[in-house]
Design a protein around this motif. Structure first.
Motif, PDB file in Angstrom:
ATOM      1  N   ALA A  52     -58.014   3.477  88.226  1.00 30.78           N
ATOM      2  CA  ALA A  52     -59.389   3.211  88.650  1.00 30.78           C
ATOM      3  C   ALA A  52     -59.682   3.874  89.995  1.00 30.78           C
ATOM      4  N   GLY A 125     -68.097   3.169  93.855  1.00 29.08           N
ATOM      5  CA  GLY A 125     -67.536   2.154  92.969  1.00 29.08           C
ATOM      6  C   GLY A 125     -66.201   1.573  93.388  1.00 29.08           C
ATOM      7  N   LYS A 127     -64.762  -1.036  94.633  1.00 31.14           N
ATOM      8  CA  LYS A 127     -65.055  -2.435  94.942  1.00 31.14           C
ATOM      9  C   LYS A 127     -63.871  -3.307  94.540  1.00 31.14           C
ATOM     10  N   ASN A 261     -69.852   3.683  87.246  1.00 31.07           N
ATOM     11  CA  ASN A 261     -68.929   2.725  87.861  1.00 31.07           C
ATOM     12  C   ASN A 261     -69.610   1.384  88.123  1.00 31.07           C
ATOM     13  N   TYR A 262     -70.916   1.418  88.467  1.00 30.89           N
ATOM     14  CA  TYR A 262     -71.658   0.163  88.643  1.00 30.89           C
ATOM     15  C   TYR A 262     -71.726  -0.603  87.320  1.00 30.89           C
ATOM     16  N   TYR A 265     -68.198  -1.776  86.161  1.00 29.39           N
ATOM     17  CA  TYR A 265     -67.674  -2.891  86.970  1.00 29.39           C
ATOM     18  C   TYR A 265     -68.455  -4.173  86.681  1.00 29.39           C
ATOM     19  N   THR A 266     -69.787  -4.033  86.509  1.00 29.70           N
ATOM     20  CA  THR A 266     -70.644  -5.206  86.279  1.00 29.70           C
ATOM     21  C   THR A 266     -70.350  -5.863  84.934  1.00 29.70           C
ATOM     22  N   GLY A 269     -65.609  -5.104  84.618  1.00 27.56           N
ATOM     23  CA  GLY A 269     -64.636  -5.243  85.698  1.00 27.56           C
ATOM     24  C   GLY A 269     -63.796  -3.994  85.922  1.00 27.56           C
ATOM     25  N   GLU A 270     -62.729  -4.143  86.728  1.00 24.19           N
ATOM     26  CA  GLU A 270     -61.874  -3.002  87.087  1.00 24.19           C
ATOM     27  C   GLU A 270     -61.268  -2.315  85.865  1.00 24.19           C
ATOM     28  N   ILE A 273     -63.388   0.470  84.370  1.00 22.82           N
ATOM     29  CA  ILE A 273     -63.352   1.705  85.168  1.00 22.82           C
ATOM     30  C   ILE A 273     -62.086   2.485  84.849  1.00 22.82           C
TER      31      ILE A 273
END
Length: 445
Positions: A52, A125, A127, A261-262, A265-266, A269-270, A273
Motif C-alpha cells: 500500500a 492517500g 492514511k 486511494n480515497y 480507503y473509504t 480500507g488499507e 489500496i
C-alpha cells in the motif's frame, strides 16, 4: 542527416514499427518489472502495508519526474520533425533547451516535495497505518527523482534520433540494479522500507547517468553544445505546448490516484489500496507491448509528418493500431487464464488472494481496444497539435475515470472502482476513433 533517422522516411512501415517498438517494449517491460519486483519484495518480505505504501508514493515520484517526460516527448516531437525536414540546427537547439529546462524544474519540484512531504503524502492517500511506512520510503526516493526526470527526458529523445536500442538499454540498467539492491538491502541487511527506497533511488540515478553518458559519447547524433543551454523562448513555447500534454496527463493520473486511494480507503480500507497496488503493477507490465507500439509509432509518424509523406503516416497509424490490438487481446487472454497464479507471485496473504483476481479481471476487460486511445493521442503529439492531443490524452483518466471512480463506489462499494476502468476505456476509445477518423479524412488526404 544520420542513416538511422533517414530510414524513418524510406523503410517499410511494418519493419520500422518492429525496429522501433521491440526495443521500446523490452525497455518498458524491464522498467515495469523493476516496479513489480519492488512490490513483490516489499509484499513478501515486509508486508501488505508495504504494498500500500509503494502504491501511494510512486505516483508522487512519477508526477515530479513527468516534467522530464513532458520535456522529452515535446522536444522529441520537434526533433523528429526537424530531422525529417533536414534541419539539424533546430534539433540541436531543442536538445540543449530540453536539458536546461529538465534540470531546473526537476530540482525545484524535488525541493518543494521535500519541504511539503507530510501534506503531499496525506493527499495521495497515506492514511492510517500506511503513513509511517510510506514516509520512510518517500524520504529516500525523493532524492533520486531528478535523475529519473533526466532519464525520462532523454529516453524519447534517443528514440527521436532513430536509436531505440540505446533507449532500451537505459531502461534495463536501473531495473537490473534495483533487483540486486532490493535483495541486498531488504533481505540481507534487513533495512526494510528505507532499504527499498534506497535501492529505487540508486536505480533512478543509474538510469539518468547512463543517458548522460550516451549523449556525451559518439553514439549520439545530437550534440551537447553549451551555447544551446541558453533558454530560447520560441523553442520553450513549442516544448511546453507539446510536452504539456504529457505533464497534464500525468497530473490527471495523480488526481486519479488521489481519488482512487480515497475511494478504496473509504470503502475497503488499507487492504483495498494494496489490492489496487498489485493490479496497477500487473497492468503496467502487461500493457508494456502496447505501450511499446505507441512509443515506436511516435518517431516514425513524426518524421514522416515532417517530410510531408501522408500515405506513410496513414499506414503507420493503421499498422500500429492493428499490431497493438492483437497484443492487447493476447494480454487479456493471459490475464483470464492465469489471474490467480499472478497474484500468488506478490503475496500469500489470504485476503489479498481472495479479493484481487476478480478485481483485476474487471480492470483488464477492455485491454483489446486500448491501443486505439494511445495511437490517437500519440498521432496528434507527433503532428505537433497540442490541443487535440491533450483532449484525447485526458479522455480516459481525466474526463471519465476520475468521476467514475468517485461516483460508482457510492452505489456499488469497492466494485464500483474496478468497473470504472472498463467503462472509461470504452467511452474514451469510441470518442478517439471519431476524432482520429476526422483528422485523417481532413488532413492526410
Amino acid at each position: 542527416m544520420n542513416q538511422l533517422a533517414n530510414d524513418l522516411g524510406t523503410q517499410k512501415i511494418s519493419k520500422l514499427l518492429i525496429k522501433q517498438a521491440v526495443p521500446a517494449t523490452i525497455g518498458i517491460l524491464v522498467m515495469s518489472l523493476n516496479m513489480i519486483v519492488d512490490t513483490i519484495f516489499v509484499g513478501q518480505w515486509i508486508g501488505v502495508l508495504a504494498i500500500a505504501a509503494v502504491t501511494v508514493v510512486l505516483p508522487i515520484a512519477f508526477l515530479i519526474s513527468s516534467i522530464g517526460m513532458g520535456i522529452g516527448i515535446g522536444g522529441s516531437s520537434i526533433i523528429s520533425r526537424a530531422l525529417g525536414a533536414n534541419d539539424s540546427k533546430k534539433a540541436f537547439l531543442t536538445f540543449g533547451n530540453q536539458i536546461s529546462l529538465t534540470v531546473i524544474l526537476a530540482i525545484l519540484f524535488v525541493l518543494l516535495g521535500s519541504i511539503y512531504s507530510a501534506p503531499i503524502l496525506n493527499l495521495f492517500g497515506a492514511k492510517g497505518a500506511i503513513l509511517p511506512i510510506a514516509a520512510e520510503y518517500y524520504n529516500v526516493i525523493i532524492y533520486g527523482v531528478p535523475f529519473l526526470a533526466f532519464a525520462m527526458m532523454g529516453n524519447p529523445t534517443i528514440r527521436a534520433e532513430g536509436k531505440p536500442k540505446y533507449a532500451m538499454y537505459a531502461m534495463m540498467v536501473p531495473a537490473v540494479l534495483n533487483v540486486l539492491m532490493d535483495i541486498v538491502f531488504i533481505k540481507v541487511f534487513d533495512w526494510g522500507m528505507w532499504g527499498a527506497g534506497l535501492a529505487t533511488s540508486i536505480s533512478y540515478a543509474s538510469c539518468g547517468l547512463y543517458i548522460l553518458y550516451f549523449f556525451l559519447s559518439s553514439k549520439s547524433e545530437l550534440q551537447i553544445i553549451p551555447k544551446n543551454f541558453k533558454l530560447d523562448i520560441p523553442i520553450l513555447k513549442k516544448i511546453g505546448k507539446l510536452g504539456g500534454v504529457t505533464v497534464v496527463r500525468q497530473g490527471a493520473v495523480s488526481v486519479l490516484m488521489i481519488v482512487l486511494n480515497y475511494s478504496l480507503y473509504t470503502y475497503g480500507g488499507e487492504i483495498s489500496i494494496a489490492v489496487y497496488g498489485i493490479i496497477n503493477r500487473v497492468m503496467m507490465f502487461a500493457l508494456s507491448p502496447v505501450l511499446g507500439v505507441t512509443q515506436g509509432f511516435l518517431p516514425v509518424a513524426g518524421f514522416n509528418i515532417g517530410a510531408h509523406k501522408n500515405e506513410r503516416v496513414k499506414e503507420t497509424i493503421k499498422k500500429s493500431i492493428y499490431f497493438g490490438s492483437i497484443l492487447g487481446t493476447l494480454i487479456f487472454i493471459v490475464i483470464v487464464i492465469f489471474k490467480e497464479e499472478i497474484i500468488w507471485i506478490f503475496t500469500n496473504d489470504a485476503t489479498l488472494l481472495a479479493q484481487t483476481p476478480d478485481a483485476m479481471l474487471i480492470a483488464f476487460l477492455m485491454t483489446p481496444i486500448v491501443t486505439m486511445q494511445l495511437i490517437g493521442s500519440a498521432y496528434f503529439q507527433a503532428a505537433g497539435k497540442a490541443l487535440p492531443a491533450l483532449f484525447l490524452t485526458l479522455l480516459k483518466q481525466g474526463i471519465f475515470l476520475i468521476p467514475l471512480a468517485y461516483i460508482l463506489p457510492i452505489y456499488y462499494g469497492v466494485n464500483g472502482v474496478w468497473w470504472s476502468f472498463p467503462i472509461a476505456d470504452t467511452l474514451a476509445t469510441l470518442i478517439t476513433i471519431l476524432v482520429l477518423k476526422r483528422e485523417v479524412h481532413k488532413n492526410l488526404k
